[in-house]
Design a protein around this motif. Sequence first.
Motif, PDB file in Angstrom:
ATOM      1  N   GLY A  17      81.314  70.663   1.331  1.00  0.00           N
ATOM      2  CA  GLY A  17      80.169  69.862   1.757  1.00  0.00           C
ATOM      3  C   GLY A  17      80.178  68.568   0.976  1.00  0.00           C
ATOM      4  N   ASN A  18      79.104  67.831   1.075  1.00  0.00           N
ATOM      5  CA  ASN A  18      79.031  66.579   0.327  1.00  0.00           C
ATOM      6  C   ASN A  18      78.720  66.822  -1.138  1.00  0.00           C
ATOM      7  OD1 ASN A  18      79.507  64.826   2.546  1.00  0.00           O
ATOM      8  ND2 ASN A  18      77.501  65.453   3.294  1.00  0.00           N
ATOM      9  N   LYS A  37      78.919  78.848  -4.315  1.00  0.00           N
ATOM     10  CA  LYS A  37      78.783  77.418  -4.049  1.00  0.00           C
ATOM     11  C   LYS A  37      78.808  76.671  -5.373  1.00  0.00           C
ATOM     12  CE  LYS A  37      75.995  74.062  -1.648  1.00  0.00           C
ATOM     13  NZ  LYS A  37      75.258  73.857  -0.411  1.00  0.00           N
ATOM     14  N   MET A  83      75.933  83.722  -3.457  1.00  0.00           N
ATOM     15  CA  MET A  83      75.108  84.252  -2.363  1.00  0.00           C
ATOM     16  C   MET A  83      75.933  85.170  -1.467  1.00  0.00           C
ATOM     17  SD  MET A  83      74.902  80.696  -0.222  1.00  0.00           S
ATOM     18  CE  MET A  83      76.256  79.550  -0.452  1.00  0.00           C
ATOM     19  N   GLU A  84      75.201  85.798  -0.581  1.00  0.00           N
ATOM     20  CA  GLU A  84      75.796  86.672   0.416  1.00  0.00           C
ATOM     21  C   GLU A  84      76.861  85.917   1.220  1.00  0.00           C
ATOM     22  OE1 GLU A  84      73.943  88.984   4.358  1.00  0.00           O
ATOM     23  OE2 GLU A  84      72.702  87.672   3.149  1.00  0.00           O
ATOM     24  N   MET A  86      78.823  85.219   4.550  1.00  0.00           N
ATOM     25  CA  MET A  86      78.672  85.418   5.999  1.00  0.00           C
ATOM     26  C   MET A  86      80.055  85.195   6.613  1.00  0.00           C
ATOM     27  SD  MET A  86      75.450  86.217   6.629  1.00  0.00           S
ATOM     28  CE  MET A  86      74.808  85.660   8.201  1.00  0.00           C
ATOM     29  N   SER A  90      79.567  79.076   9.394  1.00  0.00           N
ATOM     30  CA  SER A  90      78.390  78.353   9.887  1.00  0.00           C
ATOM     31  C   SER A  90      78.556  77.985  11.357  1.00  0.00           C
ATOM     32  CB  SER A  90      78.152  77.107   9.044  1.00  0.00           C
ATOM     33  OG  SER A  90      79.332  76.342   8.965  1.00  0.00           O
ATOM     34  N   LYS A 132      70.349  72.370   9.731  1.00  0.00           N
ATOM     35  CA  LYS A 132      71.436  71.781  10.527  1.00  0.00           C
ATOM     36  C   LYS A 132      72.452  72.895  10.759  1.00  0.00           C
ATOM     37  CE  LYS A 132      73.487  69.910   6.286  1.00  0.00           C
ATOM     38  NZ  LYS A 132      73.977  68.681   5.649  1.00  0.00           N
ATOM     39  N   SER A 134      75.418  73.477   9.907  1.00  0.00           N
ATOM     40  CA  SER A 134      76.228  73.976   8.787  1.00  0.00           C
ATOM     41  C   SER A 134      75.413  74.833   7.815  1.00  0.00           C
ATOM     42  CB  SER A 134      76.894  72.816   8.033  1.00  0.00           C
ATOM     43  OG  SER A 134      75.949  72.089   7.290  1.00  0.00           O
ATOM     44  N   ASN A 135      74.093  74.824   7.954  1.00  0.00           N
ATOM     45  CA  ASN A 135      73.256  75.673   7.106  1.00  0.00           C
ATOM     46  C   ASN A 135      72.677  76.868   7.854  1.00  0.00           C
ATOM     47  OD1 ASN A 135      73.734  74.171   4.821  1.00  0.00           O
ATOM     48  ND2 ASN A 135      71.933  72.864   5.087  1.00  0.00           N
ATOM     49  N   ASP A 148      70.735  77.252   1.962  1.00  0.00           N
ATOM     50  CA  ASP A 148      70.568  75.896   1.396  1.00  0.00           C
ATOM     51  C   ASP A 148      69.187  75.300   1.595  1.00  0.00           C
ATOM     52  OD1 ASP A 148      73.131  76.095   0.570  1.00  0.00           O
ATOM     53  OD2 ASP A 148      73.986  74.689   2.022  1.00  0.00           O
TER      54      ASP A 148
HETATM   55  P1  ATP Z   1      76.246  69.289   3.368  1.00  0.00           P
HETATM   56  O1  ATP Z   1      76.928  69.151   2.081  1.00  0.00           O
HETATM   57  O2  ATP Z   1      76.110  68.010   4.120  1.00  0.00           O
HETATM   58  O3  ATP Z   1      74.955  70.035   3.277  1.00  0.00           O
HETATM   59  P2  ATP Z   1      77.528  71.679   4.323  1.00  0.00           P
HETATM   60  O4  ATP Z   1      76.288  72.481   4.559  1.00  0.00           O
HETATM   61  O5  ATP Z   1      78.653  71.907   5.303  1.00  0.00           O
HETATM   62  O6  ATP Z   1      77.213  70.145   4.323  1.00  0.00           O
HETATM   63  P3  ATP Z   1      77.994  73.216   1.947  1.00  0.00           P
HETATM   64  O7  ATP Z   1      76.599  73.735   1.931  1.00  0.00           O
HETATM   65  O8  ATP Z   1      78.627  72.857   0.658  1.00  0.00           O
HETATM   66  O9  ATP Z   1      78.080  71.922   2.867  1.00  0.00           O
HETATM   67  O10 ATP Z   1      78.885  74.309   2.675  1.00  0.00           O
HETATM   68  C1  ATP Z   1      80.220  74.077   3.016  1.00  0.00           C
HETATM   69  C2  ATP Z   1      80.666  75.071   4.078  1.00  0.00           C
HETATM   70  O11 ATP Z   1      80.823  76.361   3.477  1.00  0.00           O
HETATM   71  C3  ATP Z   1      79.652  75.275   5.190  1.00  0.00           C
HETATM   72  O12 ATP Z   1      79.868  74.373   6.248  1.00  0.00           O
HETATM   73  C4  ATP Z   1      79.892  76.709   5.635  1.00  0.00           C
HETATM   74  O13 ATP Z   1      80.827  76.728   6.693  1.00  0.00           O
HETATM   75  C5  ATP Z   1      80.490  77.369   4.405  1.00  0.00           C
HETATM   76  N1  ATP Z   1      79.514  78.285   3.781  1.00  0.00           N
HETATM   77  C6  ATP Z   1      78.462  77.941   3.014  1.00  0.00           C
HETATM   78  N2  ATP Z   1      77.793  79.022   2.579  1.00  0.00           N
HETATM   79  C7  ATP Z   1      78.436  80.092   3.097  1.00  0.00           C
HETATM   80  C8  ATP Z   1      78.221  81.530   3.029  1.00  0.00           C
HETATM   81  N3  ATP Z   1      77.206  82.072   2.330  1.00  0.00           N
HETATM   82  N4  ATP Z   1      79.074  82.325   3.704  1.00  0.00           N
HETATM   83  C9  ATP Z   1      80.088  81.788   4.419  1.00  0.00           C
HETATM   84  N5  ATP Z   1      80.339  80.480   4.522  1.00  0.00           N
HETATM   85  C10 ATP Z   1      79.538  79.619   3.870  1.00  0.00           C
END
Ligand code: ATP
Length: 338
Positions: A17-18, A37, A83-84, A86, A90, A132, A134-135, A148
């Motif tokens: 992510g960012n 994360k 965290m859990e 998944m 996303s 969004k 991705s969350n 998130d």
């Molecule tokens: P942004 O940084 O703009 O919020 P983002 O949500 O994609 O974007 P991250 O929250 O760092 O960024 O997550 C990165 C990616 O990791 C997500 O797009 C998702 O596909 C994956 N991800 C995050 N949390 C989980 C989880 N608990 N289980 C499985 N995949 C996850």
Amino acid sequence: YDLRNEDLKDLRELGQGNGGSVKKVEHTPTGTIMAKKIVLIDAKPAVRKQILRELHIMHDCHSPYIISFYGAFLSDPNICICMELMDKGSLDGIYKKIGPIDVEVVAKVALAVLEGLTYLYDVHRIIHRDIKPSNILFNSEGQIKICDFGVSGELINSIADTFVGTSTYMSPERIQGAQYTVKSDVWSLGISLIELALGRFPFSDSVSDDSDLSDLEGTLSPARPGSISLQTGKSRDSAHAEQQKQKDKRNKRKSKGVSLQGGGMTMSILELLQHIVNEPAPKLTPEGRFPPMAEDFIDGCLLKDPDARQTPKQLLTHPFVDHARTSDFNLVEWASTF
Ligand code: ATP
Ligand code: MG
């Protein structure tokens, strides 16, 4: 769990992510698989400890629509949040892989997100602030959960400056500097659901041509906690420079006589923000392709006036959500197709 970095074995990267990256890890003492994360935070030790304390609230969040929390710890210069996991990732990843998402699934997503938001707000007075695709996460058991959310004010402050906006789910009132409310999350849900149903970000095709970005200037407040920032670490001045660059680009295009319409043109972030504030909200298009109750639900999420927009709790009684609750569409089976 008493989590320590030494006890977590990296298995693979799940995404970037960012603010950082997310990895699939194994907690070796117990064999538990988790998602870790890693958030890079530019903050003093006292603030970092405060963030950790604030994240503790997540231990008390128990809902089938919210990602479970194993714990968080500092690992200089990062904060790690476990965290859990998944396993289907996303929803943005899913539609980018398989294309537009079936409206039956979209309805189930609406139900899950509204239930999650209602739980967070009614039980913990938490507003998500970052709904969004991705969350919104999915697993092979057919569960849909949100992650998130804005539990930590300090964390929001510390990462606000590193936020990069390529697409934004921010409501018109937030762009104009109003406080976050649960209704801002409803707007973000509406945008997200259109994106899933169409298989693309709903604003990406429409370009406003003659927009004068100076109109917008007074309403932008990049330094405000939890509000927009335009580019990574960029100051207001460079935002200005960015505006100028965009203007120059547009003028160049104009002088060349190139049409801005169509052709998958992408708006600059400022054009996008101005578009959200000034133009009618996006809709599920083309008209008639989706069930009327889906169109009506999205229209309700995307009422530009927050006073007219319903809360997550109110929207839980919408026929589209009711349908999702009783529909026998099989998410486990659907999950097995990709
Ligand atoms: P942004 O940084 O703009 O919020 P983002 O949500 O994609 O974007 P991250 O929250 O760092 O960024 O997550 C990165 C990616 O990791 C997500 O797009 C998702 O596909 C994956 N991800 C995050 N949390 C989980 C989880 N608990 N289980 C499985 N995949 C996850
Ligand atoms: Mg995320």
